[in-house]
Design a protein around this motif. Structure first.
Motif, short mmCIF file in Angstrom:
data_model
loop_
_atom_site.label_atom_id
_atom_site.label_comp_id
_atom_site.label_asym_id
_atom_site.label_seq_id
_atom_site.Cartn_x
_atom_site.Cartn_y
_atom_site.Cartn_z
N LYS A 189 21.62 69.71 49.01
CA LYS A 189 23.08 69.63 49.00
C LYS A 189 23.61 68.22 49.15
CE LYS A 189 24.26 74.29 50.52
NZ LYS A 189 25.12 75.09 51.45
N GLU A 239 27.65 65.42 51.26
CA GLU A 239 27.19 66.80 51.20
C GLU A 239 28.16 67.65 50.39
OE1 GLU A 239 25.83 70.40 54.27
OE2 GLU A 239 26.22 68.36 55.01
N VAL A 240 27.58 68.56 49.61
CA VAL A 240 28.38 69.45 48.77
C VAL A 240 29.31 70.30 49.65
CG1 VAL A 240 28.32 71.39 47.16
CG2 VAL A 240 26.65 69.54 46.96
#
Length: 443
Positions: A189, A239-240
């Motif tokens: 991620k 981070e996603v």
């Protein structure tokens, strides 16, 4: 560039008569013309028109008014001239002035063998129907081209260079990247260099949103150098699904003057990470590119790179030759041409680059315009001296190429004078440059 450009005559605006226009029918007249040379490119014309011609112009204006004017109490075409003179004297004189200038100005410049490059500035003198009429015209003319040196020009551009195996491999890798497909990254991620990310972002300056800085679902390759320096680096490790903030200082020479040298706060959210899957370098990939196998692909790539190097070499030689040609043959550029050409370059730059501009951009446009104009005049004169010409069949062939490439109707291209003249000038300039290259000493 064509000599003797067609120009329109600027005369004082006529008072509104709200009548249909008519065309003057003055016969060719004998006028006295004096020319004062103000500079290499500026002339002042003084044109004197005899009384008989002035009277003829005024009489014609009143005759035309009589045919067109409708006045209560008079039948059409029967209004007495004295009535017209009382009602329309000022307007009639203005029309007569306009008619006289439009008729005699082309004759005056032709008699003095002048080649105007812009519309003249007309200053009418005092007007009386029974006396001679004099006006002055300030105009810019084609500059004298005194070719001192154009054969045997010496330029240094370096070697053409050979295509290396490394360059072939790099180009094939570029093709693989071009035909790669993106898929969602699995099992992680956080963003890393080389990822493709789908993100939303917006920039803020002094706590306020920046105009045109907001984007949604923007697809970006991290590390590609697409964004302002520091932006893509700040995405690495994000981070996603989580919004992050980072600051970026814009370069001093950034096109947007309101942001140049300023620190901007960005808020961004990475919505998805994608990886590019490259096709295998095999015969199937080669067939997708129109060749039989990998060996044939390498051969085709090498030939294409050689063609590009040849084009780049010719471009460098051309630019160097033109620089040397301009340096060896000083000339004055008409200010009206310079202003017009610079403005055209400036408008094209704004359209292509966007953002705000500053004085440096305009100065660069003026410099480029001056070079273009000098080049055009010099190449035209060389063509004249050396008898270099363009055949009609060459123009026709190029028009067919344009039609095939653009899908435009060939008949419409043939009937478009600007297109045809542009093609002819382009072909002529190309021939002259080829001539200069043959005569030059290139190292």
């Amino acid at each position: 560039m064509q000599s003797g450009l067609r120009v329109g005559v600027q005369v004082p605006p006529l008072a509104p008569l709200h009548l249909p226009p008519y065309r003057p029918s003055l016969r060719s007249v004998a006028v006295r013309v004096r020319v004062e040379e103000l500079s290499a490119t500026k002339r002042k014309l003084k044109v004197q028109i005899p009384p008989s011609t002035v009277k003829e112009a005024v009489d014609e204006v009143y005759r035309d008014l009589r045919r067109r004017v409708k006045l209560k109490g008079f039948r059409p075409g029967k209004v007495p001239i004295e009535v017209l003179k009382r009602l329309y004297r000022e307007q009639a004189h203005r029309e007569a002035i306009s008619q006289l200038i439009e008729k005699t100005y082309p004759e005056a410049i032709s008699r003095k063998s002048l080649e105007p490059v812009s519309a003249p500035q007309i200053e009418p003198g005092d007007f009386s129907p029974e006396k001679s009429f004099t006006y002055t015209a300030l105009l810019e003319v084609k500059p004298p081209v005194d070719l001192k040196r154009y054969k045997g020009l010496e330029v240094k551009v370096g070697k053409k260079g050979r295509v290396t195996d490394k360059e072939v491999r790099e180009e094939i890798e570029r093709l693989r990247n071009l035909y790669g497909r993106l898929k969602t990254a699995e099992g992680r991620k956080r963003v890393k260099k080389g990822d493709w990310v789908l993100l939303d972002f917006e920039g803020f300056l002094d706590g306020r949103p920046i105009k045109d800085s907001r984007a949604e679902n923007y697809l970006l390759e991290v590390g590609s150098g697409t964004m302002v320096p520091g932006f893509e680096e700040a995405l690495i490790g994000m981070e996603v699904g989580k919004e992050g903030e980072f600051r970026v200082t814009f370069p001093q020479d950034h096109p947007r003057r309101d942001l140049a040298g300023r620190e901007v706060l960005f808020r961004a959210e990475v919505k998805e990470i994608r990886e590019k899957i490259l096709p295998e370098l095999d015969d199937e990939f080669a067939k997708d590119l129109g060749v039989t196998d990998v060996r044939a692909l390498r051969k085709k790539v090498r030939e294409e790179l050689e063609r590009r190097k040849e084009e780049d070499y010719r471009r460098r030689v051309r630019e160097a030759l033109l620089d040397e040609l301009i340096s060896s043959n000083p000339m004055e550029v008409p200010s009206s041409l310079l202003q017009g050409r610079a403005q055209a370059i400036y408008e094209r730059w704004k359209k292509e680059e966007g953002g705000d501009t500053d004085e440096r951009v305009w100065e660069a446009c003026v410099k480029a315009a001056e070079r273009d104009i000098k080049t055009a005049f010099l190449l035209e004169e060389i063509a004249r001296r050396e008898g270099i010409e363009v055949k009609e069949e060459e123009v026709e062939e190029r028009l067919k190429e344009i039609s095939k490439r653009t899908g435009r109707d060939l008949r419409l291209l043939r009937n478009d004078d600007r297109v045809v003249e542009g093609v002819r000038t382009e072909l002529l300039n190309s021939k002259v440059v080829d001539f200069l290259m043959e005569e030059a000493h290139i190292s």
